[in-house]
Each structure stands twice: as C-alpha cells, then as structure tokens.
Design an enzyme around this catalytic site. Structure first.
Site, short mmCIF file in Angstrom:
data_model
loop_
_atom_site.label_atom_id
_atom_site.label_comp_id
_atom_site.label_asym_id
_atom_site.label_seq_id
_atom_site.Cartn_x
_atom_site.Cartn_y
_atom_site.Cartn_z
N GLU A 445 0.87 -1.18 0.00
CA GLU A 445 0.00 0.00 0.00
C GLU A 445 0.90 1.23 0.00
O GLU A 445 1.57 1.51 -0.97
CB GLU A 445 -0.93 -0.07 1.21
CG GLU A 445 -2.01 0.99 1.25
CD GLU A 445 -2.69 1.04 2.60
OE1 GLU A 445 -3.90 1.29 2.64
OE2 GLU A 445 -2.00 0.85 3.62
N GLU A 451 -10.07 2.39 -0.04
CA GLU A 451 -10.87 2.44 1.18
C GLU A 451 -11.21 3.87 1.59
O GLU A 451 -12.22 4.10 2.28
CB GLU A 451 -10.16 1.70 2.32
CG GLU A 451 -8.90 2.36 2.86
CD GLU A 451 -7.66 1.96 2.09
OE1 GLU A 451 -6.55 2.18 2.62
OE2 GLU A 451 -7.77 1.45 0.96
#
Length: 650
Positions: A445, A451
């Site tokens: 990430e 998200e």
C-alpha cells in the site's frame, strides 16, 4: 579546489561533476547539456566524527556495466542495467576514518551511496546527520506529501513550486519549466533510516533521515552501507514512469527458485467492513465466517480469480482493534472460522485463501508469533499474506519510516521467503526496489487507496488523485490500490454522512487495472455489485496482472495518463486511459502493435452523457479491427476513462 573531474553516462547523456573543495566532497549534474543539480555537498556526520568535511581523496576507480536481466514477474520483463560507475575512496584527515562514495551513471539518471569499510573507528556507530544536498537549478513544479505527519504516507498530494514544499517523503517528483521530469528517491533501503527531503530555501534540498525516538538517525557497525540516493530523469512523465534505475540499484534476487511466485486477481472479505455492513470483530455481523468465506470462494472460482482475502479471522479484533497490538493471535481462529475447512474447500475449487496479519503496530507480539503463523499457513496451503501495521507509531514511539521498522519489514520479507510466502504489505515502508532482491515482496500500500472512498471525511479520493499517484508513489511500483468498485455511489453503505463515493466513472475504474500496476489486483466490490455489471466484469476477468512491456504514450501529471502494457503470456496488449475532472480527447498511435498483423480492439469506454459527478455509470462496449498504422481516437468523459484489449486475430 582540491580536486575536480567530470564523468559521463554510457551514451554521454548525463554528466557528473565531482569535486573536493577544502576537504568537502560535492557534485553537480547535467542532462543533455542542461544543468539539473547545481553544486551540492555530500557527507555524513557520526556522533564521534564528521565525515562531511576534512576529507582527503585517496583514489578513484571507473568501471562499466551492461547487462539485461529478467524479472520473474513485473511491469517490464527484461530490464537493461547499463551504467558507468565511479568509486571514490575518502579518508578523514588526522583521525583516518574511511568512507567510500560510489556513483552509478545511467543515461536516465544516477544513484550514489556511502559505504564505510570495516574499521576500528566506526564500530557501534551512530549517524546524527546526513548532509547530502540536491540543489536544484530551478524552482520546479513539484508533487509531494509532507513527512512527519500522522497516518504515514496516506495523504493527498500537493502540487506546488519547490520553494513552497515542506519536509517531504520521497519519491519527490518534479517538472521543470522546460518540461523535463525528475524524481528524487532512494534504492535498496535495507538497514538504514528512510530518507525524507528537507527544504532549505533557494531551491536547496537536503536529505533528512527519519530518526529513532531518541534522535539517533542510524545505528550500525562498519562495514555498513547507505541506500542509494537516486535522481531519475525523463523527457516526459511517461519516460519517468518507465525509468528502472531504482530496480537496477538493488541486488539480484536471493531466491534461487521463483517458480512458486504467482500473480493474480483476488476478492475479499474487506470492502464489507469499510462500508460498515460487516465487522472485523466477532459478533452477529462478523465478516470472517466459514460460511461467508465459502460464498466468496464460489464467486472467485466461478470467474477464474486467484483467491479470497479474509480479514478478521484471528482472535484479537474485538473492541478497538487498532489498539489491540499486544493481544492479536496469528494462529488462533474465531469459533465461526474453520481455517482447515475453508482451505480444503478452496482446494476443491482451485482457488486460494489469502492470509492476513494485522499487527496494529505490535511488533514484538508479531515477531514472537510470525514463525508459527507462517508454519500454519504452510500447513493449510496459504501462499500469499497481507500484513498490516495500522497505527501512528510503533514500539514506544518509533516512526514507521525509521531504521527500527526498516529492519523489521526486511526481516519479515526474508522469513516469508523461507516459508515460500508472498507478501502484500499495508502501512509499509516505501518501495525502494527491494522486490528485485526479494521477489516474494509482491505489492504494498503506502498511499491513499480505495478504502478512503468508503469513509474519509473529505468524501474520498478526488478525480485527479489517480492521475498523480502513478508518477509519485507509483513510480517505484507496485501499489495495492484495490480497484474494482462498481457500485460507485456506495448505496450499500448504511450511513454516509460525508457523502462518500468513488469519484470517477465506471470506465475509469476499469482503466485503473492497467494504469496502476500491481501483480496482485483486487476486485474490491461485493459479488452482487460486480455481477450486476456483467460488461464491466468481463474486462476485469480479461485483464492480466503480469506484463512483458510497458509504455506510456500520453501523460500529464494531475491531468491524464494513458498506459499500454503487453501481456506476458500472450500477444495481447491492454490500454488504460484516465483523466481528472476534465473531459479529454486523444489520438493514440498504435505503433506498439506488430506490423502487418490485424488486431481486434475490445473497447470499454464512457457511454453517452457519462460524467463522474452526475452520471458515472454509462459504459459502452464496442469492437473494431485495426493495425499498427491505425490512429485510435479516445474520448474520455469528465472523471472518465477507457480500457482496451488489443487481441491479435488469426
């Protein structure tokens, strides 16, 4: 001037000028005759000795290197490492400490690193400062996120002139007024503090090392080496994106056998929790149940995807899980999750369970269990694991980016390799090319991902975000952005006070599978939402995750990007094009296709009246025959995109 000498890259595109001025080493750099780095000082300060001044140049040696090597997986299969190397041998006047300074000159940039050979005077040392400068020839446009912020690297990028930057993370990407692109970063970060970049004014930038909690920057004993400090160059933004000096500055793979490494696409019990429809912790809405996992595995097998990520399967998630750093178990399951049954069922379908280890920054707790945890995964047949480090600080106040955590991340990669486990690291240290040395470090990430569209108080990632991230965080690849949300307006979300949504069109969501590279790509949305868009799902099933070649025919950072990649396992090419809030039209030359061949282009494009803000769903699926001589017209809606498969016809 004690010493001054000029050195050039193999094709003499890049020029390095190295100096010793009153005992202080320095350098400057030009590219195609244009000054990029003005005279800048070099050196490191130890707690006991200052190795940035009072130095003597004993000797230097020049060598050349030209080799092409293959990635076992990646965005580019064959990578040429063609450089000249200059190694300078330095000694501290009077006290005699030794330091070597090595430059590698590529036609598309350079790297340099410090090394301290074995010597009595540098045992158990502490580095208190690094004085490496990157003095720029102009006040360039720059894209950056501030260092020393909470929430790690997960921030929107700023676009300012260099004179306006704060202390920032790398890669620091810039564009000169003449259109040249450059990026300052580092390579082979292994046992050192992460380098951030401090603004000293007047276009003067300096390395700033993330400290231990007591202020030490680096701890070690000679022999010891720093990471490479890198300056990557490109005539265009696309050239910068396909610049591989970071990988070339890492050591070759330590894995003799890479046949067990696999790329693919995955689903997961993950998006449910971000929407708030299921929970990580136990209870009536627990996501990680045997029953629900089997449902996801049925969907995954039906559509030919690799596996299912399951978060929240292990004990420790109840209550405020972000504060549960000392109580997570990595081998004990909740009663409603039977890991043996789940993996047996996965095997019967030909799919995989993808493991998950969330530490909540409990490093000691994780390190005490990780061998047993990997043994468990070996026992049940889990081949890939997502790890997580949610929290602002670790172990008594250490940054995620300091030497303490750099050592931890590297240790976990090595242990995972010993167990033949592939990693997807969230809340990671930034990528500095370690995937060449440890190719089981598949993806990570390290930026705002999908998200944030589910719950961020600012509503989510703006349309321009994905046109910036490929040229900042994405320059060093790969990025587990987790695309694949088809329900763009998040109508599944029970409560939505911030009006969260995915701020682009459906066609743009598809294009991200090409634009943002990862060897593991998620299909994030819930199965019912994915199957409600069969035309879009058709693209996701077709697009590969392992590439032979990558080119970038069109790009302007923050505005738009068109990326073209060739499948490693067929003769098909795939194109992804995206734009920011503005609609755009492009004409793309198809000279990357094989001459004399006819291709059928399968095109997923923004439909009539598509608009990211008012009408994000229209998606048009068409086909047309074309050749390498065709000029292809692309029409992208506001916040839109296009995804194309070029299939060679018999």
């Amino acid at each position: 001037m004690d010493f001054e000498e000029t050195f050039t890259s193999p094709n003499e595109t890049l020029t390095l000028n190295f100096t010793m001025d009153s005992g202080i080493p320095g350098y400057s750099m030009s590219y195609n005759g244009i000054e990029i780095i003005t005279p800048s000082e070099l050196g490191v300060v130890f707690s006991e000795v200052d190795m940035s001044e009072g130095l003597i140049l004993d000797a230097y040696e020049i060598s050349a290197y030209d080799e092409t090597w293959s990635q076992p997986w990646g965005e580019q299969k064959e990578i040429r490492d063609h450089h000249k190397q200059v190694k300078f041998y330095l000694t501290k006047n009077v006290t005699g400490e030794k330091m070597n300074l090595t430059f590698r000159l590529f036609d598309e940039g350079l790297g340099f690193r410090y090394a301290w050979p074995e010597q009595k005077g540098l045992q158990d040392f502490v580095i208190s400062d690094e004085v490496t400068e990157f003095n720029l020839a102009g006040n360039h446009t720059s894209w950056w996120i501030g260092a020393y912020q909470l929430n790690r690297y997960e921030h929107l990028f700023n676009e300012t002139r260099v004179s306006e930057i704060d202390t920032v993370h790398t890669p620091l990407t810039m564009k000169t007024d003449d259109g040249l692109h450059l990026s300052i970063h580092e390579a082979a970060l292994t046992d050192f503090a992460s380098m951030t970049i401090a603004n000293n004014g007047h276009n003067t930038l300096e390395a700033d090392l993330v400290p231990w909690n007591n202020g030490d920057k680096v701890r070690g004993s000679a022999p010891h080496i720093s990471p490479w400090r890198t300056i990557a160059l490109g005539k265009t933004a696309g050239d910068l994106m396909t610049n591989y000096i970071t990988l070339n500055l890492n050591e070759p793979s330590k894995l003799e056998d890479t046949s067990w490494l696999e790329t693919g696409k995955y689903t997961g019990i993950w998006w449910d929790m971000h929407l708030g429809t299921k929970t990580w912790g136990s209870g009536p809405d627990h996501g990680a149940t045997t029953e629900y996992t089997k449902e996801l595995m049925d969907f995954t097998a039906k559509h030919g995807f690799y596996g299912v990520l399951v978060e929240g399967w292990n004990t420790g998630w109840d209550g405020d899980w972000a504060a549960n750093s000392d109580i997570f178990s990595f081998t004990e399951t909740y009663p409603d999750f039977d890991i043996q049954e789940v993996t047996r069922y996965a095997d019967s379908l030909g799919v995989k369970l993808i493991g998950h280890h969330e530490t909540s920054t409990g490093i000691s707790n994780y390190e005490a269990q990780v061998e047993d945890a990997f043994d468990l995964y070996n026992e049940v047949g889990v081949e890939a694991v997502k790890t997580g480090y949610v929290g602002d600080f670790v172990e008594g106040g250490e940054w995620h980016h300091g030497q303490f955590m750099v050592r931890h991340y590297r240790d976990i990669v090595r242990k995972a390799a010993e167990h033949k486990i592939m990693l997807n690291v969230h809340e990671p240290i930034k990528d500095t090319g370690i995937r060449r040395t440890w190719p089981n470090m598949m993806t990570r990430e390290g930026a705002r991902g999908q998200e944030y569209n589910a719950w961020s108080v600012d509503g989510g990632n703006p349309p321009s975000y994905t046109t910036i991230v490929p040229f900042t965080r994405g320059l060093v690849s790969p990025f587990d952005y987790t695309p694949g949300v088809f329900n763009l307006l998040l109508t599944d979300k029970p409560e939505n006070p911030n009006n969260n949504r995915v701020m682009h069109t459906l066609a743009k969501e598809l294009a991200l599978y090409v634009v943002i590279y990862s060897p593991f790509q998620m299909i994030s949305d819930l199965p019912r939402n994915l199957e409600a868009q069969p035309v879009a799902l058709e693209w996701v099933k077709a697009v590969p995750t392992d590439w032979e070649t990558t080119i970038v025919p069109e790009a302007e950072i923050g505005d738009h990007v068109v990326v073209v990649r060739k499948d490693r396992n067929s003769n098909d090419w795939f194109l992804g094009g995206i734009t920011n809030e503005e609609a755009r039209e492009f004409e793309i030359e198809l000279d990357f296709l094989e001459a004399g061949k006819i291709y059928e282009a399968h095109i997923w494009a923004d439909g009539d009246e598509a608009d990211w803000e008012t009408n994000p769903y229209p998606l048009e699926r068409t086909t047309q025959e074309l050749t390498s001589e065709t000029i292809l017209e692309l029409d992208l809606a506001k916040g839109g995109g296009v995804a194309i498969r070029f299939a060679e016809m018999d």
